[in-house]
Write an enzyme that holds these catalytic residues in place. Structure first.
Site, PDB file in Angstrom:
ATOM      1  N   ASN A 181       0.841  -1.304  -0.113  1.00 29.03           N
ATOM      2  CA  ASN A 181       0.065   0.156   0.014  1.00 29.03           C
ATOM      3  C   ASN A 181       1.056   1.264   0.021  1.00 29.03           C
ATOM      4  O   ASN A 181       0.595   2.226  -0.642  1.00 29.03           O
ATOM      5  CB  ASN A 181      -0.814   0.048   1.377  1.00 29.03           C
ATOM      6  CG  ASN A 181      -2.204  -0.419   0.888  1.00 29.03           C
ATOM      7  OD1 ASN A 181      -2.666  -0.371  -0.051  1.00 29.03           O
ATOM      8  ND2 ASN A 181      -3.081  -0.536   2.119  1.00 29.03           N
ATOM      9  N   HIS A 186      -3.023   3.121  -2.485  1.00 29.06           N
ATOM     10  CA  HIS A 186      -4.247   2.277  -1.882  1.00 29.06           C
ATOM     11  C   HIS A 186      -5.305   1.678  -2.941  1.00 29.06           C
ATOM     12  O   HIS A 186      -5.791   0.755  -2.745  1.00 29.06           O
ATOM     13  CB  HIS A 186      -5.018   3.525  -0.927  1.00 29.06           C
ATOM     14  CG  HIS A 186      -4.183   3.529   0.289  1.00 29.06           C
ATOM     15  ND1 HIS A 186      -4.334   2.656   1.529  1.00 29.06           N
ATOM     16  CD2 HIS A 186      -3.495   4.496   0.645  1.00 29.06           C
ATOM     17  CE1 HIS A 186      -3.540   3.141   2.382  1.00 29.06           C
ATOM     18  NE2 HIS A 186      -2.962   4.264   1.945  1.00 29.06           N
ATOM     19  N   ASP A 190      -6.315  -1.937  -3.109  1.00 27.38           N
ATOM     20  CA  ASP A 190      -7.663  -2.288  -3.065  1.00 27.38           C
ATOM     21  C   ASP A 190      -7.958  -3.434  -4.250  1.00 27.38           C
ATOM     22  O   ASP A 190      -8.470  -4.335  -3.995  1.00 27.38           O
ATOM     23  CB  ASP A 190      -8.786  -1.133  -3.318  1.00 27.38           C
ATOM     24  CG  ASP A 190      -8.740  -0.181  -1.995  1.00 27.38           C
ATOM     25  OD1 ASP A 190      -8.332  -0.643  -0.939  1.00 27.38           O
ATOM     26  OD2 ASP A 190      -9.104   0.794  -2.178  1.00 27.38           O
ATOM     27  N   GLU A 217      -5.963  -6.844   5.450  1.00 27.94           N
ATOM     28  CA  GLU A 217      -5.549  -7.695   4.567  1.00 27.94           C
ATOM     29  C   GLU A 217      -5.606  -9.242   4.961  1.00 27.94           C
ATOM     30  O   GLU A 217      -5.200 -10.338   4.271  1.00 27.94           O
ATOM     31  CB  GLU A 217      -4.150  -7.575   4.241  1.00 27.94           C
ATOM     32  CG  GLU A 217      -3.156  -7.843   5.459  1.00 27.94           C
ATOM     33  CD  GLU A 217      -2.915  -6.752   6.564  1.00 27.94           C
ATOM     34  OE1 GLU A 217      -2.062  -6.691   6.994  1.00 27.94           O
ATOM     35  OE2 GLU A 217      -4.091  -5.861   6.359  1.00 27.94           O
TER      36      GLU A 217
END
Length: 304
Positions: A181, A186, A190, A217
């Site tokens: 990340n 991000h 995702d 996660e």
């Protein structure tokens, strides 16, 4: 395929069955039952009815007893039941509503009222199911969420304890996801979680299996009636499939591509333990897999 709502009509009088069937058949898939036992058989199928019209006065098993049994069964308790009866006392109406019926229709039938009430209750039931579905799904991955997993774990725990079957559970972490990340953004993170979720969903194939996003996660895989070798095999297959996605992760200590670590446990549910014990044991195995270098599966068999 007939995707119309399914209505079960339960009445011991053929005339009433015919009248209601003729009234509703054009708009609904109608199923008939002439007594309580037959009604319970019709309900306990892979495709239960969406709504039940239930007569109260029947021989052997009356409508109130049928209603009680429906509400005592986890699979049928949420099916809306409308009582149909010639009884007109307030006490009789209250008795049905107190036992879980959603409405009352008196004989003789008035077609517009019957149709309107069915339509209203089917709409309410459909809206409730949609809301429950949203409450049990993870917004990002569209897979079951932690709440859904915890409900399933409780349910399967009780079922396996009654039947004497074993229960397996795996917990999984995407390796070095924070670093992914931080370095790729991000949005990319995702996208990774969605792809990982797809892998898990593809392997939770049997009706009782459940894969869910536990948080961040971390994911879980619930495998009823699966022994340790079977659970380990599925977990290892998932680990390999995630690595085979080939998602570049230059900042991982576990390799050059995105990987995952899994810890699992197989257990015989018993009265001396609780569902949380299974989750704690699986989480402990996951922690050990990460401590040993990640990108691996560790499994313990507590049935031996």
């Amino acid at each position: 395929m007939d995707d119309r709502p399914k209505i079960l009509i339960v009445d011991d009088e053929r005339l009433n069955l015919n009248v209601l069937s003729d009234l509703l058949r054009q708009d609904y898939k109608v199923i008939l039952a002439k007594n309580g036992n037959q009604a319970l058989e019709r309900v306990n199928t892979e495709t239960p009815p969406d709504l039940i019209l239930l007569d109260v006065v029947m021989p052997e098993m009356d409508g109130y007893e049928v209603l009680r049994r429906l509400k005592d069964n986890d699979r049928t308790k949420d099916i809306p039941v409308i009582i149909i009866t010639a009884l007109d006392s307030m006490q009789d109406e209250a008795k049905g509503l107190e036992r879980g019926a959603v409405d009352y229709i008196r004989k003789p039938f008035h077609p517009p009222i019957v149709k309107a009430r069915l339509k209203n209750h089917l709409t309410i039931s459909r809206q409730r199911k949609l809301l429950e579905g949203l409450a049990n799904l993870d917004g990002l991955t569209e897979m079951p969420n932690r709440r859904s997993f915890e409900l399933a774990l409780e349910r399967e725990w009780r079922r396996c304890m009654r039947s004497g079957e074993l229960l397996s559970l795996a917990m999984m972490d995407v390796d070095c996801f924070k670093q992914y990340n931080d370095n790729y953004g991000h949005a990319a993170g995702d996208d990774v979680l969605k792809k990982v979720a797809h892998v898990l969903l593809s392997e939770a194939r049997r009706p009782g299996d459940l894969s869910a996003r536990y948080g961040g996660e971390e994911f879980v895989l619930l495998l009823p009636e699966t022994d340790a070798s079977g659970g380990r095999y599925i977990a290892e297959k998932i680990r390999v499939m995630i690595a085979d996605l080939g998602i570049v992760h230059e900042f991982s200590s576990a390799g050059q591509v995105l990987t995952a670590s899994l810890g699992g446990v197989t257990f015989f549910p018993s009265t001396g333990s609780k569902p949380q014990d299974l989750a704690i044991a699986a989480d402990s195995m996951l922690y050990e897999a990460k401590r040993r270098g990640r990108n691996q599966v560790l499994w313990t068999d507590l049935t031996v």
